[in-house]
Scaffold this active site. Sequence first.
Site, PDB file in Angstrom:
ATOM      1  N   TYR A 163      13.983  -9.278  15.764  1.00  0.00           N
ATOM      2  CA  TYR A 163      12.999  -8.920  14.839  1.00  0.00           C
ATOM      3  C   TYR A 163      13.245  -7.808  14.048  1.00  0.00           C
ATOM      4  O   TYR A 163      13.235  -7.690  12.748  1.00  0.00           O
ATOM      5  CB  TYR A 163      11.435  -8.619  15.240  1.00  0.00           C
ATOM      6  CG  TYR A 163      10.441  -8.570  14.119  1.00  0.00           C
ATOM      7  CD1 TYR A 163      10.290  -9.615  13.377  1.00  0.00           C
ATOM      8  CD2 TYR A 163       9.900  -7.368  13.902  1.00  0.00           C
ATOM      9  CE1 TYR A 163       9.334  -9.560  12.423  1.00  0.00           C
ATOM     10  CE2 TYR A 163       8.886  -7.268  13.039  1.00  0.00           C
ATOM     11  CZ  TYR A 163       8.697  -8.260  12.219  1.00  0.00           C
ATOM     12  OH  TYR A 163       7.630  -8.287  11.038  1.00  0.00           O
TER      13      TYR A 163
ATOM     14  N   VAL B 225      -0.928  -5.138  11.163  1.00  0.00           N
ATOM     15  CA  VAL B 225      -1.702  -5.918  10.476  1.00  0.00           C
ATOM     16  C   VAL B 225      -2.243  -7.318  10.958  1.00  0.00           C
ATOM     17  O   VAL B 225      -1.577  -8.008  11.230  1.00  0.00           O
ATOM     18  CB  VAL B 225      -1.418  -5.649   9.206  1.00  0.00           C
ATOM     19  CG1 VAL B 225      -2.570  -6.237   8.033  1.00  0.00           C
ATOM     20  CG2 VAL B 225      -1.060  -4.403   8.480  1.00  0.00           C
TER      21      VAL B 225
END
Length: 299
Positions: free
Chosen positions: A160, A195
């Site tokens: 990632y 988030v």
Amino acid sequence: MKHYAGKTAVITGAGSGFGLEVARIAAERGMSLVLCDVQADALDKAAAEFEGRVPVLARRVDVAKAEQMEMLAAAVKERFGAPNFVFNNAGVGSGGLIWENTLADWEWVLGVNLMGVVHGVRLFTPMMLEAAAADPAFEGHVVNTASMAGMLNPPNMGVYNVSKHAVVSLSETMYQDLALVSDQVRCSVLCPFFVPTGISQSHRNRPAELAGSRPSKSQLISQAMTDKAVSSGKVTAADVAALVFEAMDEERFYVFSHPKALAGVQTRLEDVMQLRNPTDPFHDKPEIGAQLKKALRGA
């Protein structure tokens, strides 16, 4: 950008999270919407929300597939002409020790997170520049979604990190390239931290041809830690969407959801400048580092 009403927004990953919230603000500002997502039910629900309010073109698209993105670009040009706002936002998450990621893991994550942005940039930017050359009043802005993982290198989530660092590099280069050729088309990079969105469960949309093998211990640990961090986030996807529009309004390149996290970026850059080994990412929260090390070593 100063004018939005009557303009066109292309949004990938539009069925949920940042994409959906950005679409909501774009609709409020009177923009036509091109909504793209790989998850058909989420896309249909999003499109239904905006039907009758603003013009909508909804397409199921795997952004990693060049031919699907090329068909999307052709459809956008035919229906709306050059878009004014392109939000290259679709993304997936995957973790684990970097040597344990399979080839399929790399192809899936880089395909969506990096090549999805590449396709959006290579297909829509020329349209926007052509429109700008023909119309001095044309305004265009591209926003690429990276991550704080594109500014830092947190352990146990290497594939990632690599994908998001590439998006930051692409975006910074694009900013400089655009400045050479146009004052009417600009770009920004969005670097959110944790988030609450659906990214921690993005394996739900992993294509069958890139199916993952049985997850390793490090990947299971990464998944659990990411789930906890994402779900406990206090900044919402709607908050981040508002930051995206603020950045366009103010012609601001870097968009950070958690500015306090920039302290870690400063430490990383100081490591580079002082030629010192990378600082322990858990130096300010040693208990988390100890917990991760214990879990990975099976102690």
